[in-house]
Design a protein around this motif. Structure first.
Motif: not given
Length: 137
Positions: A1-15, A30-35
């Protein structure tokens, strides 16, 4: 899984095989550091939009990696932001927080299980925009 966030507060998990979205979440910063991943827990650091008049912001959250269930948000100490990635040592999550107009630095430890604070070290004026590193255990 790939995981990341964005500067709008979104957090995502992708295959990782094809980029298909597995789940997404929404946060109040804002997510500016890596999870950071610890077993089936995804730890997401957040930054406040302003040090001068900070809005209520979650600054460190934990999510179940497999299904996107939000497990906890660490208790907000004041106007702090987590600029870099947290690290996990045993059952403790360590995060370097920066807050306020003069950028005071605090290293806080939180229980991986429930996000309760278990340790603190104050550094005074300090700006740290990078992830922590761990040597040994």
């Amino acid at each position: 899984m790939l995981c990341f966030g964005d500067e709008r507060g979104g957090v995502f998990a992708l295959q990782s095989s094809d980029g298909t979205e597995v789940w997404r979440g929404k946060l109040s910063g804002q997510v500016i550091g890596a999870p950071t991943i610890a077993g089936d827990v995804l730890l997401v650091p957040l930054m406040s939009a302003s040090a001068l008049g900070p809005p209520e912001t979650e600054f460190l959250t934990a999510w179940r990696l497999s299904d996107g269930t939000k497990l906890w948000s660490a208790e907000k100490p004041s106007a702090e932001s987590v600029m870099g990635s947290p690290v996990v040592v045993g059952k403790t999550v360590w995060a370097l927080l920066v807050g306020g107009y003069v950028s005071t630095g605090v290293l806080n430890g939180y229980s991986l299980a429930d996000g309760k604070k278990v340790g603190e070290q104050k550094f005074g004026v300090l700006v740290a925009d990078a992830a922590l590193a761990v040597a040994g255990d």
